[in-house]
Design a protein around this motif. Sequence first.
Motif, short mmCIF file in Angstrom:
data_model
loop_
_atom_site.label_atom_id
_atom_site.label_comp_id
_atom_site.label_asym_id
_atom_site.label_seq_id
_atom_site.Cartn_x
_atom_site.Cartn_y
_atom_site.Cartn_z
N LEU A 1 -7.07 0.82 -2.77
CA LEU A 1 -6.10 0.92 -1.67
C LEU A 1 -6.81 1.29 -0.36
CD1 LEU A 1 -3.13 2.80 -3.40
CD2 LEU A 1 -3.21 0.40 -2.72
N VAL B 1 0.84 -1.20 0.00
CA VAL B 1 0.00 0.00 0.00
C VAL B 1 0.87 1.25 0.00
CG1 VAL B 1 -1.66 1.33 1.34
CG2 VAL B 1 -1.98 -1.14 1.06
N LYS C 1 -6.72 -1.17 3.05
CA LYS C 1 -6.30 -0.72 4.38
C LYS C 1 -7.36 -1.03 5.43
CE LYS C 1 -5.15 3.51 3.08
NZ LYS C 1 -4.63 4.90 3.17
#
Length: 465
Positions: A327, A234, A331
């Motif tokens: 992304l 990430v 997360k």
Amino acid sequence: MTERLSDVTTGTNTSATGSDSTDDVNTRTETPEIADSRRTTEGTVYTVTGGDWDDVLADAVHDERIVMNLGPQHPSTHGVLRLVLELEGETVTHARSVIGYLHTGIEKNLEYRNWVQGVTFITRTDYLAPLHHEAAYCMSVEKLLGVTVPDKAQAIRVLLMEINRISSHLVALATGGMELGALTGMTSGFREREEALHLLEHLTGLRMNHAFIRPGGLAQDLPDDAVEKITAFVKIMEKRLPDYDKLLTGQPIWRNRLAGVGYLPVDACLALGITGPILRSAGLGWDLRKIEPYSGYENYSFDVPTSNAADCFARYLLRLEEMHQSLKIIKQVVKNLPTGPVMVEDAKIAWPAQLTIGSDGMGNSLEHVRKIMGQSMESLIHHFKLVTEGFKVPSGQVYVPVESPRGELGYHVVSDGGTRPMRVHLREPSFVNLQSMPAMCEGGMVADVIASVASIDPVMGGCDR
């Protein structure tokens, strides 16, 4: 040898069978050879051998069309796709696609494999988004079985699909750049895609065609250092994705090649059944992760980017923004990853259950073999039949769609109560979205055909399947 020399004043033919310069060419009576021709769906096709060019021109006096084959080669038509274009000068007056160059009969092959073995086939359709196919297929089997997948397996499926979405969009950007001459965009896109494939290989064991998502859950749990590896990925992507805005978004040549090209408004999208980034670029925020949530997508916060430009440049921008949103989901998954099993508890379905790999990285470990063989003769027989024959699925039919990188990917699965599917049919977005090609290209230039097809981002394995 002097008598064989050409006489420049009369143009003597000095070949062995040539004529004398005294021949009167106006008195010759030879009949000119007429070109061989045949009628095709594109018009009359001639075999021109030289002396019959006047006949070819005579046929085209009242018709300035040129019929051109474009493809099937990857650097122009985004895959093994053949386009037949009718041109007037550089303007495309008629366009149609010819598919079938990558046909593998995957749908038919599924009828001859058990339900678990089918996972290894469907990944080869859209080979840029195999995990979305695995998820959709397994969800349809699970719906027929009436089983609920554990929360941890659902979360990991979301994680893998979003990593896969990023890698797929990177290929769309990279190959589109290659086809338009932006080679730095191509090298950058494939560089970032390698990061995604390295991560998927670490998590599932394979770069592509993973067969990691299985009916009832997953083949096995994530490795111990999965969170660390995902977090590093990430960080790398958050650092590199803004570079594409610096490299391409503000680049005047890139913008001029895409802006206003391949226009397809929302009403045309709805008439043709177009989904995915093409539909969202026309202003309709249709995303199955929001409209009909599955695998727990309703628990994650993310946006569905849209645009009203409805052109190739808008589709490029949307795919770039969708990578940022993926992304964001990744997360959240890592932060809230549940605990527990990754496969249903039912031993009549859960295969391979708690699989452990041997020290050589291949086959079952000795501990796993001892556990299976040391339980009881009945469990060993059951394990053997489960692996060789597979489990039975109740009769019925279901349709389960997911949001793949290219749009709505749906599996229509029919079971007759046996250990193999009776019929599996894919609603493949590459196949459906390719219908938009003539509407995008006709009336435009030949060069814009390349940009339009790249913005559709078809994967021909899924188109032909």
